[in-house]
Write an enzyme that holds these catalytic residues in place. Structure first.
Site, mmCIF file in Angstrom:
data_model
loop_
_atom_site.group_PDB
_atom_site.id
_atom_site.type_symbol
_atom_site.label_atom_id
_atom_site.label_comp_id
_atom_site.label_asym_id
_atom_site.label_seq_id
_atom_site.Cartn_x
_atom_site.Cartn_y
_atom_site.Cartn_z
ATOM 1 N N VAL A 11 0.975 -1.317 0.262
ATOM 2 C CA VAL A 11 -0.118 -0.134 -0.308
ATOM 3 C C VAL A 11 0.961 1.282 -0.129
ATOM 4 O O VAL A 11 0.889 2.264 -1.058
ATOM 5 C CB VAL A 11 -0.868 0.235 1.034
ATOM 6 N N ASP A 29 10.054 3.515 6.503
ATOM 7 C CA ASP A 29 9.833 2.018 6.876
ATOM 8 C C ASP A 29 10.957 1.704 7.959
ATOM 9 O O ASP A 29 12.274 2.249 7.663
ATOM 10 C CB ASP A 29 10.057 1.369 5.398
ATOM 11 N N THR A 83 -1.887 -4.597 9.348
ATOM 12 C CA THR A 83 -2.777 -4.679 10.821
ATOM 13 C C THR A 83 -3.358 -6.276 10.794
ATOM 14 O O THR A 83 -4.348 -6.525 10.239
ATOM 15 C CB THR A 83 -3.987 -3.722 10.368
ATOM 16 N N CYS A 257 -5.809 -9.481 3.133
ATOM 17 C CA CYS A 257 -7.195 -8.894 3.371
ATOM 18 C C CYS A 257 -8.296 -9.692 3.779
ATOM 19 O O CYS A 257 -8.718 -9.664 4.983
ATOM 20 C CB CYS A 257 -7.423 -7.867 2.284
ATOM 21 N N ARG A 325 1.265 -14.580 1.383
ATOM 22 C CA ARG A 325 0.736 -14.163 2.699
ATOM 23 C C ARG A 325 -0.735 -15.079 2.939
ATOM 24 O O ARG A 325 -1.588 -14.772 2.067
ATOM 25 C CB ARG A 325 0.465 -12.742 2.931
#
Ligand code: NAD
Length: 401
Positions: A11, A29, A83, A257, A325
């Protein structure tokens, strides 16, 4: 504008390259390896071209850093950090927390702080703002807003420019300034009445996919038990021109997600005294798919997978990307090993995974396709084993889910 983007992953780096066309961007970062590569103009993200980074670097519009002090005079700060879920599948805001600390400790003037990381309703108001206020030595009147990210890695038809973007600030001025910022690189801005609406909408978008994928995965199991072709059934239902949206069965859900975000909605629902039953059940169905597939494979092979050489073909969570992921391939490998199979994997797009290299697409007893990349030929898959099980519907001639 002077813009800081906290987090230079999928993102953050995507936003950085778009923003750097009109603004001075500092990409912050914690990962020194990523930062060093970015400063040499090397992208680590599919869909972000190295040549775009090189151009921004040469124009002096972009630099990556691990030094928090470099964001000090930013007028706009965008948070784009992970997150994830914790071990109990509850929201883990550790990264957001550390981003807040960096922002608070380094800003030397008031800024507009926008969260793009996916989180539950109330995150910007009740978590990010208080955390930044807590860690700030000097008190500045920062403004706060949310604009959830909708990037779909690997997708070419929709990007930052043409994907409608939701946004809302904690104050009307924050909302206006957020619109001013994104309108410099996004054509379609959708203002909503509160940050909580934008945060909830983002979670619901992904929950909608998660629940529908689980529903179609359940239909695949029902159809198999009834001896009906699930994909033909779905194609047939898809001819209805209204009131139906087609989802396809699979080995489960993957990526950052869909397997994660619905649990953020469930957690906040539970806190508010509502049980998110659909979300929980959908999680169970999707997470159980690998076990279901392993048991089908065992059944078709004399009732046991013990000692059989099984190759899992495609370990990325979706076609034509190298992202592993939350890939369902991981759970499938575990399920097959639990049945005593000797499991290897093949994925030329991923290349190496968990410290191992992709195995050859040949010489096994059983091949099971989790993800079908365009670069992998169906005929080669069919030749790799006497029994091929396909969860994707793309390898004609294989046993279908
Ligand atoms: N990847 C997607 O397709 C996608 C789409 C929409 C929304 N999102 C959401 O966007 C957020 C970011 O996801 P991503 O896919 O870009 O993650 P990512 O793992 O690709 O990148 C996150 C980056 O943040 C860095 N980081 C972690 N903590 C940091 C800190 N305190 N300060 C600075 N950098 C830090 C990491 O080193 C990493 O490079 C998540 O909330 C995710 O759910 C992701």
């Amino acid at each position: 504008m002077r813009v800081a983007i906290i987090g230079q992953g999928y993102v953050g780096l995507t936003i950085s390259t778009f923003a750097a066309k009109n603004h001075k961007v500092v990409g912050f970062d914690l990962n020194q390896v990523i930062v060093d590569a970015l400063n040499k103009g090397i992208s680590h993200i599919e869909g972000v071209l190295s040549q775009d980074i090189k151009q921004s670097l040469s124009l002096g519009n972009y630099m990556a850093t691990t030094d928090g002090a470099m964001i000090n005079d930013s007028e706009v700060v965008v948070i784009a950090v992970p997150t994830p879920l914790d071990d109990n599948r509850k929201p883990d805001l550790t990264y957001i927390h550390s981003a807040c600390k960096v922002i608070a400790e380094n800003l030397t003037g008031p800024a507009l702080i926008i969260n793009e990381s996916t989180s539950f309703p109330g995150t910007i108001r009740n978590y990010i703002k208080p955390a930044i206020e807590k860690y700030s030595k000097q008190k500045f009147d920062h403004m706060y807003a949310i604009s959830p990210e909708r990037v779909d890695p690997g997708r070419e038809d929709y990007n930052q420019k043409n994907t409608p973007r939701l946004y809302a600030g904690l104050t009307p001025e924050a909302t206006k300034r957020t619109r001013d910022f994104y309108s410099t690189f996004c054509d379609n801005l959708v203002e909503v009445s509160s940050p909580e609406v934008a945060e909830a909408a983002k979670l619901f978008e992904n929950t909608f996919r998660q629940v529908n994928i689980a529903l179609v995965n359940e239909l695949a199991q029902i159809s198999h038990a009834l001896g009906i072709d699930v994909r033909e059934t779905l194609d047939a239902a898809g001819t209805k021109p209204y009131g139906f949206m087609k989802f396809s069965p699979s080995a489960g859900v993957g990526g950052h997600c869909i397997p994660v975000d619905p649990s953020y909605l469930a957690a906040v629902a539970e806190k508010a005294g509502v049980e998110a039953t659909f979300i929980k059940r959908a999680n169970e169905v999707n997470l159980d798919m690998p076990k279901y597939i392993a048991s089908r494979i065992a059944k078709d092979n004399g009732g046991s997978a013990k000692g059989k050489k099984v190759l899992v073909v495609g370990v990325a969570y979706k076609p034509n990307v190298a992202d592993t992921r939350e890939t369902p391939a991981e759970l499938l490998i575990d399920a097959l090993k639990d049945l005593g199979a000797v499991v290897t994997w093949n994925d030329p797009v991923v290349g190496s995974w968990h410290g191992n290299e992709s195995s050859p697409l040949a010489g096994v007893d059983i091949a099971v396709v989790v993800t079908k990349h365009d670069a992998v030929d169906s005929e080669d898959i069919l030749q790799s084993a006497p029994y091929v099980f396909d969860t994707t519907g793309k390898v004609k001639g294989a046993v279908q889910l």
